[in-house]
Design a protein around this motif. Sequence first.
Motif, PDB file in Angstrom:
ATOM      1  N   ASP A 181      13.520  51.218   9.309  1.00 13.93           N
ATOM      2  CA  ASP A 181      13.969  49.845   9.573  1.00 13.93           C
ATOM      3  C   ASP A 181      13.414  48.861   8.549  1.00 13.93           C
ATOM      4  OD1 ASP A 181      15.207  47.767  11.159  1.00 13.93           O
ATOM      5  OD2 ASP A 181      13.250  47.313  12.025  1.00 13.93           O
ATOM      6  N   TYR A 182      12.736  49.379   7.525  1.00 17.14           N
ATOM      7  CA  TYR A 182      12.024  48.506   6.586  1.00 17.14           C
ATOM      8  C   TYR A 182      12.968  47.595   5.806  1.00 17.14           C
ATOM      9  CZ  TYR A 182       8.609  47.085   3.065  1.00 17.14           C
ATOM     10  OH  TYR A 182       7.785  46.346   2.246  1.00 17.14           O
ATOM     11  N   ALA A 183      14.089  48.111   5.330  1.00 17.96           N
ATOM     12  CA  ALA A 183      15.010  47.307   4.521  1.00 17.96           C
ATOM     13  C   ALA A 183      15.536  46.119   5.319  1.00 17.96           C
ATOM     14  CB  ALA A 183      16.169  48.165   4.022  1.00 17.96           C
ATOM     15  N   ALA A 184      15.941  46.360   6.560  1.00 16.01           N
ATOM     16  CA  ALA A 184      16.471  45.277   7.388  1.00 16.01           C
ATOM     17  C   ALA A 184      15.391  44.254   7.708  1.00 16.01           C
ATOM     18  CB  ALA A 184      17.065  45.845   8.678  1.00 16.01           C
ATOM     19  N   TYR A 239       6.957  56.190   1.722  1.00 13.61           N
ATOM     20  CA  TYR A 239       6.704  55.421   0.505  1.00 13.61           C
ATOM     21  C   TYR A 239       8.021  55.053  -0.176  1.00 13.61           C
ATOM     22  CZ  TYR A 239       5.087  54.382  -4.224  1.00 13.61           C
ATOM     23  OH  TYR A 239       4.852  53.788  -5.432  1.00 13.61           O
ATOM     24  N   ARG A 240       8.912  56.024  -0.319  1.00  7.21           N
ATOM     25  CA  ARG A 240      10.200  55.744  -0.948  1.00  7.21           C
ATOM     26  C   ARG A 240      11.017  54.773  -0.113  1.00  7.21           C
ATOM     27  NH1 ARG A 240       9.618  56.055  -5.849  1.00  7.21           N
ATOM     28  NH2 ARG A 240      11.809  55.423  -5.869  1.00  7.21           N
ATOM     29  N   LEU A 241      10.909  54.865   1.202  1.00  4.98           N
ATOM     30  CA  LEU A 241      11.648  53.935   2.058  1.00  4.98           C
ATOM     31  C   LEU A 241      11.180  52.498   1.837  1.00  4.98           C
ATOM     32  CD1 LEU A 241      11.902  55.935   5.418  1.00  4.98           C
ATOM     33  CD2 LEU A 241      13.805  55.224   3.945  1.00  4.98           C
ATOM     34  N   GLN A 242       9.896  52.312   1.541  1.00  7.74           N
ATOM     35  CA  GLN A 242       9.417  50.963   1.243  1.00  7.74           C
ATOM     36  C   GLN A 242      10.019  50.440  -0.058  1.00  7.74           C
ATOM     37  OE1 GLN A 242       5.238  49.426   2.219  1.00  7.74           O
ATOM     38  NE2 GLN A 242       4.885  51.617   2.057  1.00  7.74           N
ATOM     39  N   LEU A 243       9.915  51.209  -1.139  1.00  5.24           N
ATOM     40  CA  LEU A 243      10.433  50.758  -2.428  1.00  5.24           C
ATOM     41  C   LEU A 243      11.946  50.559  -2.372  1.00  5.24           C
ATOM     42  CD1 LEU A 243       8.458  52.888  -5.054  1.00  5.24           C
ATOM     43  CD2 LEU A 243       8.146  50.479  -4.497  1.00  5.24           C
ATOM     44  N   GLU A 244      12.644  51.527  -1.808  1.00  7.50           N
ATOM     45  CA  GLU A 244      14.092  51.419  -1.723  1.00  7.50           C
ATOM     46  C   GLU A 244      14.507  50.301  -0.768  1.00  7.50           C
ATOM     47  OE1 GLU A 244      15.357  55.333  -0.644  1.00  7.50           O
ATOM     48  OE2 GLU A 244      14.675  56.224  -2.548  1.00  7.50           O
TER      49      GLU A 244
END
Length: 237
Positions: free
Chosen positions: A212-215, A38-43
């Motif tokens: 890999d969500y941010a990229a 969840y935090r990886l999505q928001l961040e």
Amino acid sequence: MIRAACFLMLLPVTADAACRQALALGLDVSGSVDAAEYRLQLEGLATALNSDRVQQVLFAQPDAPIRISVYEWSGPENQTIILPWTTIVTTDDLDRATDTLLAHQRGTAAPTTAIGSAMLAGFALLRDQTDCWKRTLDLSGDGPANTGPRPQDIGPAQQPPGVIVNGLVIGSGNQSGDDQRIADIKELSAYYRSYVIRGADAFVESALGFEDYAAAMERKLLKELQSLALGQADITR
């Protein structure tokens, strides 16, 4: 948890200024998404919005800025607005938006995945953004629908005219190896292409995992925002 009527009450009144694009982003917070993911999505979304290349596109036409809204979704009656409609004109606007994302705490979420309901929530957000040249809904998800209306059963009458739906599919981090993860992401991408995305030039971006969500989000934002900026520039030459 926000029921449909309450969700609509939270939609702010749109401004009269010219709007290049209204972009609503729906983040999957169903039971398959743990706290770290969840935090990886928001961040990841905040990181993508703050990237130099995305900022260049966001600020390309200050006389016709982009509006962004973000919500999280899980079950049929679980949609929560994280960022109300925010017009991005200056870096201060962007900073306030990303600070809101990073400060948000996950609310109560259902264990199920209601993509059809998430689509309807996004359509509710976009319905009144009619002064924007383009309206886009982005749905991030790590699995197919397993409750609520199926995305393929959401018909044209329920979709605001001209709204484009893109997808960002996320591979599971719980698989035994990269080969299996790649196979799963291909299957989920095919599902989104068949049942979720719609509209001219709609597409599916993929992230091999939440890491890999941010990229992946940056690639997706560049594709959907840049195409409009270039197209509008061609029209006004």
